[in-house]
Design an enzyme around this catalytic site. Structure first.
Site, mmCIF file in Angstrom:
data_model
loop_
_atom_site.group_PDB
_atom_site.id
_atom_site.type_symbol
_atom_site.label_atom_id
_atom_site.label_comp_id
_atom_site.label_asym_id
_atom_site.label_seq_id
_atom_site.Cartn_x
_atom_site.Cartn_y
_atom_site.Cartn_z
ATOM 1 N N LYS A 258 -33.076 29.843 -7.655
ATOM 2 C CA LYS A 258 -34.226 30.715 -7.925
ATOM 3 C C LYS A 258 -34.000 32.134 -7.379
ATOM 4 O O LYS A 258 -33.070 32.376 -6.585
ATOM 5 C CB LYS A 258 -35.472 30.083 -7.301
ATOM 6 C CG LYS A 258 -35.912 28.778 -7.974
ATOM 7 C CD LYS A 258 -37.150 28.231 -7.275
ATOM 8 C CE LYS A 258 -37.780 27.086 -8.021
ATOM 9 N NZ LYS A 258 -39.012 26.610 -7.316
ATOM 10 N N PHE B 50 -51.765 28.888 -8.030
ATOM 11 C CA PHE B 50 -50.578 29.679 -7.699
ATOM 12 C C PHE B 50 -49.757 30.057 -8.937
ATOM 13 O O PHE B 50 -48.698 30.662 -8.809
ATOM 14 C CB PHE B 50 -49.688 28.933 -6.697
ATOM 15 C CG PHE B 50 -49.214 27.573 -7.142
ATOM 16 C CD1 PHE B 50 -48.106 27.437 -7.973
ATOM 17 C CD2 PHE B 50 -49.858 26.417 -6.723
ATOM 18 C CE1 PHE B 50 -47.651 26.195 -8.387
ATOM 19 C CE2 PHE B 50 -49.409 25.162 -7.132
ATOM 20 C CZ PHE B 50 -48.304 25.055 -7.968
ATOM 21 N N ARG C 228 -32.691 15.862 -6.592
ATOM 22 C CA ARG C 228 -33.997 16.016 -5.914
ATOM 23 C C ARG C 228 -33.849 15.703 -4.422
ATOM 24 O O ARG C 228 -34.459 16.365 -3.573
ATOM 25 C CB ARG C 228 -35.044 15.084 -6.541
ATOM 26 C CG ARG C 228 -35.351 15.353 -8.005
ATOM 27 C CD ARG C 228 -36.290 16.486 -8.248
ATOM 28 N NE ARG C 228 -37.619 16.266 -7.724
ATOM 29 C CZ ARG C 228 -38.629 17.121 -7.906
ATOM 30 N NH1 ARG C 228 -38.438 18.249 -8.606
ATOM 31 N NH2 ARG C 228 -39.819 16.886 -7.403
ATOM 32 N N THR D 13 -40.808 20.006 -1.941
ATOM 33 C CA THR D 13 -41.232 21.356 -2.344
ATOM 34 C C THR D 13 -41.418 22.275 -1.145
ATOM 35 O O THR D 13 -40.993 23.425 -1.160
ATOM 36 C CB THR D 13 -42.562 21.245 -3.128
ATOM 37 O OG1 THR D 13 -42.434 20.230 -4.115
ATOM 38 C CG2 THR D 13 -42.915 22.567 -3.785
ATOM 39 N N ARG E 15 -33.385 22.945 0.637
ATOM 40 C CA ARG E 15 -34.595 23.708 0.961
ATOM 41 C C ARG E 15 -34.745 23.894 2.467
ATOM 42 O O ARG E 15 -35.192 24.952 2.926
ATOM 43 C CB ARG E 15 -35.815 23.049 0.314
ATOM 44 C CG ARG E 15 -35.877 23.360 -1.193
ATOM 45 C CD ARG E 15 -36.879 22.531 -1.929
ATOM 46 N NE ARG E 15 -37.178 23.072 -3.261
ATOM 47 C CZ ARG E 15 -37.833 22.406 -4.197
ATOM 48 N NH1 ARG E 15 -38.243 21.168 -3.964
ATOM 49 N NH2 ARG E 15 -38.071 22.954 -5.371
ATOM 50 N N ASN F 82 -38.643 28.704 -2.676
ATOM 51 C CA ASN F 82 -37.955 27.537 -2.111
ATOM 52 C C ASN F 82 -36.567 27.298 -2.726
ATOM 53 O O ASN F 82 -36.046 26.193 -2.699
ATOM 54 C CB ASN F 82 -38.844 26.297 -2.196
ATOM 55 C CG ASN F 82 -39.238 25.960 -3.606
ATOM 56 O OD1 ASN F 82 -38.781 26.587 -4.557
ATOM 57 N ND2 ASN F 82 -40.081 24.957 -3.753
ATOM 58 N N HIS G 59 -34.684 24.655 -8.071
ATOM 59 C CA HIS G 59 -35.478 23.764 -8.920
ATOM 60 C C HIS G 59 -34.570 22.642 -9.397
ATOM 61 O O HIS G 59 -33.392 22.884 -9.693
ATOM 62 C CB HIS G 59 -36.018 24.517 -10.147
ATOM 63 C CG HIS G 59 -36.525 23.601 -11.229
ATOM 64 N ND1 HIS G 59 -37.800 23.106 -11.240
ATOM 65 C CD2 HIS G 59 -35.887 23.045 -12.310
ATOM 66 C CE1 HIS G 59 -37.953 22.291 -12.287
ATOM 67 N NE2 HIS G 59 -36.804 22.244 -12.948
#
Ligand code: GDP
Length: 140
Positions: free
Chosen positions: A11, A59, A87, A93, A104, A114, A117
């Site tokens: 990200k 958000f 994951r 998250t 993360r 974070n 994805h």
């Protein structure tokens, strides 16, 4: 376990800080193959489309602005149970709740920024991969 493909996004908070190589090294060390990769700048409309499932969340506008704020690196990761394994490598998250050793925990700046994805199911992975790649782009 079956060989799966999943969509990863590095990200904007992570591309901005030059973390693509570090994250890729962690992905490969975890035994996932990067079988497609491209760096793109999402438009607001593309970010809205990608996160449409969150349209009603408070958000959403912030999330879309963040995702369009800089380049993302989109990737297809392949391996046994790739969806769940990525994951697990990402962590939850909220980085404050992420176990040490997860991407993360190591790289994220906060709940929104974070760093990564990953698709949450094989079906969503197929849809998300098609947002960024054609079959010819994916070379295992
Ligand atoms: P993920 O599958 O772990 O990425 O989490 P979700 O699908 O629930 O959320 C998508 C993305 O929205 C997250 O990765 C965060 O970037 C962002 N996000 C999730 N929850 C919040 C929140 O409560 N506030 C803000 N600002 N962003 C959030």
């Amino acid at each position: 376990m079956a060989i799966e493909q999943t969509l990863s996004l590095i990200k904007p908070d992570a591309t901005r800080r030059g973390l693509t190589g570090a994250i890729n090294a962690r992905i490969e060390a975890a035994g996932l193959a990067i079988v497609a990769q491209r760096r793109v700048r999402l438009t607001v409309a593309q970010a809205e489309g990608f996160y449409a499932v969150h349209r009603e969340r408070g958000f959403f506008a912030d999330l879309v602005a963040y995702m369009a704020s800089g380049p993302v690196v989109a990737q297809v990761l392949e391996g046994e149970g790739a969806v769940a394994r990525y994951r697990e490598l990402m962590g939850p998250t909220d980085p404050a709740k992420a176990p040490s050793g997860t991407l993360r925990a190591e790289f994220a700046l906060g709940l929104q920024e974070n760093s990564v994805h990953g698709s949450d199911s094989v079906a969503n992975a197929a849809t998300e991969i098609a947002c960024f790649f054609s079959r010819l782009d994916i070379v295992g």
